[in-house]
Every structure is written in structure tokens, then in C-alpha cells.
Enzyme design. Structure first.
Site, short mmCIF file in Angstrom:
data_model
loop_
_atom_site.label_atom_id
_atom_site.label_comp_id
_atom_site.label_asym_id
_atom_site.label_seq_id
_atom_site.Cartn_x
_atom_site.Cartn_y
_atom_site.Cartn_z
N LYS A 1 0.86 -1.19 0.00
CA LYS A 1 0.00 0.00 0.00
C LYS A 1 0.89 1.23 0.00
CE LYS A 1 -4.54 0.85 0.46
NZ LYS A 1 -5.65 -0.09 0.23
N1 GLU Z 1 -7.44 0.08 -2.96
C1 GLU Z 1 -8.21 -1.09 -3.20
C2 GLU Z 1 -8.25 -1.98 -1.96
O1 GLU Z 1 -8.10 -1.50 -0.86
C3 GLU Z 1 -7.76 -1.85 -4.45
C4 GLU Z 1 -6.31 -2.25 -4.51
C5 GLU Z 1 -5.90 -2.80 -5.86
O2 GLU Z 1 -6.70 -2.87 -6.78
O3 GLU Z 1 -4.72 -3.17 -5.97
O4 GLU Z 1 -8.50 -3.15 -2.04
#
Ligand code: GLU
Length: 424
Positions: free
Chosen positions: A114
Site C-alpha cells: 500500500k
Molecule cells: N485500494 C483497493 C483496496 O483496498 C484496491 C487495490 C488494488 O486494486 O490493488 O483493495
């Protein structure tokens, strides 16, 4: 012992603290793999970067950026990038760890990562937003890549920001690398269905949970906190299935109507600066009263730590669908379980987004793009299969769906860890 905490130790009630407690709860169900459990409690790698940009007025401003790769035992890091004034390293650590659990829960060949920038994007011009995105991408460019770590949208980031990230990374490596990020615009290697995928996954898992509870969606009352890409899409799908949305809270306030809010008017209004409270077909109430609104299904789709112990005692919902990451603190989880409120946890409930991100990444590599029906059929199948397996695990051990999801996911992660072995 030093008074100062190591970065892997949480501060009270923080997202990282919540995550560590969630891991502790699954350890008794991991058998011999528990030997490797400490792996889950430490991010593999965390990068803090300075992001300096020249503002439109000529000032030089510095922002703090992060990219955390929590675990890569099962594949490259995967997870969004968040632009928010309250983002911290500790929060990004938790969000990256939840991605590890989420990708394993739906069995995608990814680890968890992240990123974030501590900035209020609403205060930036479009030019400043582009500069901050490009400089951040360049700074984290040493650890991201189509086969190492693949960012995507999260809170306050979107397809345009992914296009700038893809372009910046591509400029730096000297070729067009569409597979470095997902959630891109369609004509730049994006996938049909990606924008609505998270909300769709919330609906698909929620519909199944409602069926098992014997809760009829026709006439069911829904309260939604957070009305962006996740909350509004899920709300629309529930209304199509016959439910009514009786309360919506966004960053502008809370709006209620026991007869149901008209989403065809509320959604466009919520996209304007006036926000949800600009909609005239409901009553505005103080934000804290959102948790007292009589409802059957509660969808927290905003930020972490929203369902506290006290709010868990107050809600009238029978079903909680976690569209957001980490919305429920562990103490509240226990209270909801005691009260017989079923929680479909974030790590399965909102996994639709990363699942279609995976489809996007696969399509980018094969340069062959699927139609929307194919995307949605595959998405629904993956979500339902994962949910059934989790439910069986929950029934077998008599544990909550959250702990069951962790059991299924952590077994996959730690099995990979064990089979790969320790290097050197
Ligand atoms: N931000 C989204 C989540 O928390 C998607 C992450 C992604 O598609 O890699 O799952």
C-alpha cells in the site's frame, strides 16, 4: 525495555494495532504454520519518501509519501495509493497488511502492499496534483514494477492519477509499462468493470450473507457511510435488488429518509462540492446520529476505526458489510458478534476491486481485453467461491467470518512462506 516503541509495535486503537489483534486471533487455527506467524506481524519493506513540488504560487512545498510492501510470499506486492491529510506510515502498514490477507483470501497470485501521500488533494490544483503524483511515483520507482509491486487507486486517487503514475514509471524505464499500475483509464490498458468492481463485490458478498441470514433484500433498509466509488456503487446495486437506502453519510454530513433516498439525484449531487447534504430529498442530521438510524444493513465504506465499541452497541443493523478497510475495531467486533450481528469483513467484502485489478494486469500482459460480462461473471465466481470456503471454515471452527477469512488466507500465505524457506 525502552519506552520508545519499535515501528512494528502499535499505538492504541490504531489500524496497525487492530490488524495485529486480528492476526493474534487466528494463530490458534494455524496448526504447525503458527511457527511462521511472526512474518505476518512485520512488513517486509517500508519506504518513506520526501515529495517536494513547486506550487502554483512559486512556493516549494514538501509532502511525506510512503510505500509499504507487507508480504510478497505469494507474488508481487499489490495495493492502492491513498492521498489523505491524515495518512501515516503506521496506517499504510496496516492497509498493506490487509492487502496481503485480502489477495490470499480470494487466492490471487499477489502479496500485499500500500502507498500514500500525506496531503489534502482538495487543496491542490490539477497541475499540483499531477506534479505530486509524478514525483511520488519517481521516488517509489525503485521498489515498484509490473513484477514487483503494482499500485492502484484508493481513497482520493483515480484513473487519471494512475495514468500519470504509469506514464512517469514508463518514462523512467524507457518503454510503456502498462502493467505497473491497475485502475487505469480504459484506453490506457484499463479494464472494463474496474471502477464499479469494489462496490459490486460488496453487493455480491452482501446478497449471499443476507440470503444465509434469511434477510429479504426487498424492502431492506440500508445505511451507508462513505459515498464514493465503493459506497455509492454498492448502494445502487442493493436498490436494484429492491432495498432502500435510508441514510448516507459523506464528508459533508449525514442525510436520512426512512422512505428511501433517491439515488438518481443523490449520487450526482454527492459528486459536486455541495456533497450528499446538497440533496434535498432527505433530512440532514448530526453525524453521530448516523449510527442510531434504524436499518437492516450497515455499509461502512469510508475510513478505518469507524465502528467503535460504543457504536457497535447502538446499531440496529443485522448485517455489516465492510466496504472500507479496517472500519471495525476488535472490541466492536466482539460486541457485534455477541449481539448476533453478522459482519462480512473487509478482507473478503471489498476484495472485488483488487480482483478486477488482477484481471486488468492479466489483460495488459496478454494484450487481449475481455468484455464486461466476462469480467463480471469471473468476479462473481471468485468472490462467491472464496466466501463459501470462508463460511465453511467459520462453521467448522465456530469462529467469526473475519477470523475464518484470516484462517483461509494466512494458511495460504504461511504455506508459501514455509515452502519457499528462509533465505539464505
Ligand atoms: N485500494 C483497493 C483496496 O483496498 C484496491 C487495490 C488494488 O486494486 O490493488 O483493495
Amino acid at each position: 525495555m525502552s519506552e520508545k516503541l519499535s515501528f512494528v509495535h502499535p499505538t492504541a486503537n490504531s489500524p496497525w494495532g487492530t490488524y495485529l489483534q486480528q492476526v493474534d486471533r487466528v494463530i490458534p487455527y494455524l496448526g504447525d504454520l503458527a511457527r511462521w506467524a511472526e512474518t505476518l506481524k512485520r512488513p517486509k519493506r517500508a519506504l518513506i519518501v520526501d515529495v517536494p513540488i513547486e506550487m502554483d504560487d512559486g512556493r516549494i512545498a514538501h509532502f511525506e509519501g510512503y510505500r509499504v510492501q507487507h508480504n510478497m510470499s505469494r507474488g508481487p506486492g499489490k495495493g492502492g495509493v491513498r492521498f489523505h491529510p491524515d495518512v501515516t506510515l503506521e496506517e499504510v502498514m496496516a492497509l498493506s497488511a490487509w492487502m496481503t490477507v485480502k489477495t490470499a483470501a480470494v487466492n490471487l497470485p499477489y502479496g500485499g502492499a500500500k502507498g500514500g501521500i500525506r496531503v489534502d488533494p482538495k487543496k491542490l490544483s490539477q497541475k499540483e496534483l499531477e506534479k505530486i503524483t509524478r514525483r511520488y511515483t519517481s521516488e517509489i520507482g525503485i521498489i515498484i514494477g509490473p513484477h514487483t509491486d503494482i499500485p492502484a487507486p484508493d481513497v482520493n486517487t483515480n484513473g487519471q492519477i494512475m495514468a500519470w503514475m504509469m506514464d512517469t514509471y514508463s518514462m523512467n524505464v524507457g518503454g510503456t509499462a502498462t502493467g505497473v499500475v491497475t485502475g487505469k483509464p480504459l484506453h490506457l490498458g484499463g479494464s472494463l468493470g474496474r471502477v464499479k468492481a469494489t462496490g459490486r463485490g460488496v453487493f455480491v458478498t452482501g446478497r449471499e450473507a443476507a440470503r444465509r441470514l434469511g434477510l429479504d433484500l426487498r424492502g431492506a433498509r440500508i445505511a451507508v457511510q462513505g459515498f464514493g466509488n465503493v459506497g455509492s456503487v454498492a448502494a445502487e446495486l442493493f436498490v436494484e435488488a429492491g432495498a432502500k437506502v435510508v441514510a448516507v453519510q459523506d464528508h459533508t454530513g449525514t442525510i436520512v429518509n426512512a422512505d428511501g433516498l433517491d439515488l438518481s439525484k443523490l449520487i450526482p449531487m454527492s459528486r459536486t462540492p455541495a456533497g450528499a447534504v446538497g440533496y434535498e430529498g432527505g433530512d440532514k442530521i448530526p453525524n453521530e446520529q448516523f449510527w442510531d438510524v434504524p436499518c437492516d444493513i450497515l455499509i461502512p465504506a469510508a475510513l478505518e476505526g469507524q465502528i467503535t465499541a460504543e457504536r457497535a452497541r447502538r446499531t440496529s443493523a443485522r448485517l455489516v458489510l465492510e466496504g472500507a478497510n479496517g472500519p471495525t475495531v476488535p472490541e466492536a467486533d466482539d460486541i457485534l458478534a455477541e449481539r448476533g450481528v453478522l459482519v462480512v469483513p473487509d478482507v473478503i467484502c471489498n476484495a472485488g476491486g483488487v480482483t478486477v485489478s488482477y484481471f486488468e494486469w492479466v489483460q495488459d500482459f496478454s494484450s487481449f481485453f475481455w468484455d464486461e460480462d466476462e469480467i463480471n461473471v469471473r468476479l462473481d465466481r471468485i468472490m462467491m467461491n472464496a466466501l463459501h470456503q470462508i463460511w465453511d471454515t467459520a462453521d467448522r471452527h465456530k469462529i467469526t467470518l473475519r477470523t475464518a477469512t484470516y484462517a483461509v488466507a494466512c494458511e495460504r500465505i504461511l504455506m508459501a512462506r514455509q515452502e519457499r524457506g528462509l533465505y539464505p
